[in-house]
Motif scaffolding. Structure first.
Motif, short mmCIF file in Angstrom:
data_model
loop_
_atom_site.label_atom_id
_atom_site.label_comp_id
_atom_site.label_asym_id
_atom_site.label_seq_id
_atom_site.Cartn_x
_atom_site.Cartn_y
_atom_site.Cartn_z
N GLU A 32 -0.09 -3.00 -3.05
CA GLU A 32 0.70 -4.16 -2.68
C GLU A 32 1.66 -4.40 -3.84
OE1 GLU A 32 -1.61 -7.46 -1.42
OE2 GLU A 32 0.15 -8.58 -0.75
N PHE A 34 4.81 -6.58 -5.81
CA PHE A 34 5.31 -7.93 -6.03
C PHE A 34 6.48 -7.90 -7.01
CE2 PHE A 34 1.48 -10.12 -4.42
CZ PHE A 34 0.52 -9.14 -4.55
N ARG A 49 6.73 -10.79 -2.17
CA ARG A 49 5.72 -9.76 -1.93
C ARG A 49 6.25 -8.81 -0.88
NH1 ARG A 49 1.26 -12.49 1.02
NH2 ARG A 49 -0.05 -10.74 0.39
N LEU A 92 -5.97 -2.89 -3.09
CA LEU A 92 -7.15 -3.47 -2.47
C LEU A 92 -8.40 -2.85 -3.09
CD1 LEU A 92 -6.24 -3.64 1.31
CD2 LEU A 92 -6.55 -5.54 -0.29
N ASN A 96 -7.70 -7.16 -6.83
CA ASN A 96 -6.31 -7.60 -6.73
C ASN A 96 -5.71 -7.89 -8.10
OD1 ASN A 96 -7.75 -9.12 -4.09
ND2 ASN A 96 -6.09 -7.69 -3.73
N TRP B 100 -11.45 -10.56 3.17
CA TRP B 100 -11.10 -9.15 3.12
C TRP B 100 -10.55 -8.77 1.76
CZ3 TRP B 100 -9.70 -12.27 7.30
CH2 TRP B 100 -10.43 -12.01 8.47
N THR B 101 -10.72 -9.66 0.82
CA THR B 101 -10.28 -9.50 -0.58
C THR B 101 -8.78 -9.38 -0.72
OG1 THR B 101 -10.42 -7.08 -0.83
CG2 THR B 101 -12.45 -8.34 -1.13
N ARG B 102 -8.03 -9.79 0.29
CA ARG B 102 -6.59 -9.85 0.09
C ARG B 102 -6.27 -11.14 -0.65
NH1 ARG B 102 -4.69 -9.06 6.20
NH2 ARG B 102 -6.13 -10.82 6.27
N THR B 103 -5.26 -11.05 -1.45
CA THR B 103 -4.83 -12.25 -2.16
C THR B 103 -3.39 -12.55 -1.82
OG1 THR B 103 -4.73 -13.33 -4.30
CG2 THR B 103 -4.07 -11.05 -4.24
N TYR B 104 -3.00 -13.77 -2.01
CA TYR B 104 -1.68 -14.22 -1.58
C TYR B 104 -0.77 -14.49 -2.74
CZ TYR B 104 -4.18 -14.26 2.72
OH TYR B 104 -4.92 -13.86 3.80
#
Lengths: 110, 117
Positions: A32, A34, A49, A92, A96, B100-104
């Motif tokens: 992911e 950023f 993001r 993931l 994170n 689900w261990t996603r972070t924002y």
């Protein structure tokens, strides 16, 4: 290994000119991505993001998995865009945690 | 709730002394992270907590460093027997991670700047 590379320490442009801040990453998996920004005397804050696919303050960034890049773009720079910009990635299953690049200073001249 | 708060903002200490920093995260955030930033570099991960459990520590975190987050609220980072190489900005961040261990995305504090003389 996870790594983020921002090749430019400083990018100087004139007001109204297009801006592209480069970011390349190394990660074996689906990261992911950023962009964080730090304005003078302010704390580090999230700009955008990749997963949101949104435009914030006129900035956009597209994840290119083939080139492993996540460049930040804005068509017309404004003086208030002057700041330090950090590209970062997280994966993931790694809590994170973020891996940051060294940052690029953007200076917009009038 | 005014965001992530860190204290003190600045700390100057003599080599060999112990120092402790405090971080108060956003109250509803379940994750808390510590990062270190030296001049000309981006922040580097040190450790993180999920509620009160410390789930990961970086190799950067030598035995002289210890972090706690009692009751899953505020956190402290202690450095024992400080060395000049410990001089840096210490950043705290918090986030909300779903099942689900996603972070924002993180919210960072203003940091504590440590100078070891």
């Amino acid at each position: 290994a996870q790594r983020v590379t921002q090749p430019e320490k400083l990018l100087s442009v004139f007001k109204g000119a297009p801006v592209e801040l480069k970011c390349n990453y190394s990660y074996s998996g689906s990261p992911e991505l950023f962009w964080y920004v730090q304005y003078s005397r302010q704390r580090l804050q999230l700009l955008l993001r990749h997963i949101s696919r949104e435009s914030i303050k006129g900035f956009t960034a597209d994840l290119n998995k083939g080139e492993t890049s996540f460049h930040l773009k804005k068509p017309f720079a404004q003086e208030e865009d002057s700041a330090m910009y950090y590209c970062a990635l997280s994966g993931l299953g790694y809590g994170n945690k973020l891996v940051f690049g060294a940052g690029t200073i953007l200076r917009v001249k009038s | 709730d005014t965001g992530v708060s860190q204290n003190p903002r600045h700390k100057i200490t003599k080599r060999g002394q112990n120092v402790t920093f405090r971080c108060d995260p956003i109250s509803e955030h379940n994750r808390l992270y510590w990062y270190r930033q030296t001049l000309g570099q981006g922040p580097e991960f040190l450790t993180y907590f999920q509620n009160e459990a410390q789930l990961e520590k970086s190799r950067l975190l030598s035995d002289r460093f210890s972090a706690e987050r009692p009751k899953g609220s505020f956190s402290t980072l202690e450095i024992q027997r400080t060395e000049q190489g410990d001089s840096a900005m210490y950043l705290c961040a918090s986030s909300l991670a779903d099942v689900w261990t996603r972070t924002y995305g993180y919210t960072f504090g203003s940091g504590t700047r440590l100078t070891v003389v």
